[in-house]
Design a protein around this motif. Structure first.
Motif, PDB file in Angstrom:
ATOM      1  N   LYS A  68       0.842  -1.195   0.000  1.00  0.00           N
ATOM      2  CA  LYS A  68       0.000   0.000   0.000  1.00  0.00           C
ATOM      3  C   LYS A  68       0.880   1.250   0.000  1.00  0.00           C
ATOM      4  CE  LYS A  68      -3.396   2.486   2.807  1.00  0.00           C
ATOM      5  NZ  LYS A  68      -4.239   2.457   4.001  1.00  0.00           N
ATOM      6  N   VAL A 110      -7.043   4.793  -2.379  1.00  0.00           N
ATOM      7  CA  VAL A 110      -6.115   3.767  -1.876  1.00  0.00           C
ATOM      8  C   VAL A 110      -5.939   3.937  -0.369  1.00  0.00           C
ATOM      9  CG1 VAL A 110      -3.704   3.005  -1.908  1.00  0.00           C
ATOM     10  CG2 VAL A 110      -4.888   3.410  -4.058  1.00  0.00           C
ATOM     11  N   TRP A 114      -7.968   0.611   1.069  1.00  0.00           N
ATOM     12  CA  TRP A 114      -7.015  -0.488   1.152  1.00  0.00           C
ATOM     13  C   TRP A 114      -6.682  -0.727   2.625  1.00  0.00           C
ATOM     14  CZ3 TRP A 114      -2.385  -1.060  -2.671  1.00  0.00           C
ATOM     15  CH2 TRP A 114      -1.707  -2.245  -2.422  1.00  0.00           C
TER      16      TRP A 114
END
Length: 115
Positions: A68, A110, A114
């Motif tokens: 990530k 993201v 995530w």
């Protein structure tokens, strides 16, 4: 250390607001160019993102995955490069400008989605 992380996160969000808000304001004006808010937002996002990814805490389950962090770093670098090298142009290509906005939104997605 938690206070430092929270301060970095706060400044990181300000950078996001500058980058996205500056681009929306510029888009609404009808003249697509890189303004100072976008440039400062990209710089702040990149620097505070690096600070947030540093191992300030002792580890644990709440640490973000390395994949990530790498994904967010690559996107942030792309945004910074696209903004920095286009900052002196009088008019930026529409696709280039919308790619900056899109990558900014993807980077935020993201960060949020995530886990």
């Amino acid at each position: 250390m938690e206070a430092l992380r929270l301060i970095l996160l706060y400044v990181h969000l300000i950078g996001f607001a500058l980058l996205l808000g500056g681009s929306i304001a510029q888009y609404a004006s009808g003249k697509l160019r890189i303004n100072a808010a976008m440039l400062w937002g990209a710089v702040i996002q990149l620097l505070t993102g690096l600070g947030l990814s540093a191992p300030l805490r002792g580890g644990g389950d709440d640490e973000p995955a390395p994949a990530k962090l790498v994904t967010k770093l690559v996107i942030a670098l792309l945004i910074f490069v696209m903004v920095f090298f286009s900052r002196k142009r009088d008019v930026v290509n529409r696709g280039h400008f919308l790619a900056i906005v899109g990558l900014t939104l993807v980077n935020a997605a993201v960060a949020v989605f995530w886990r």
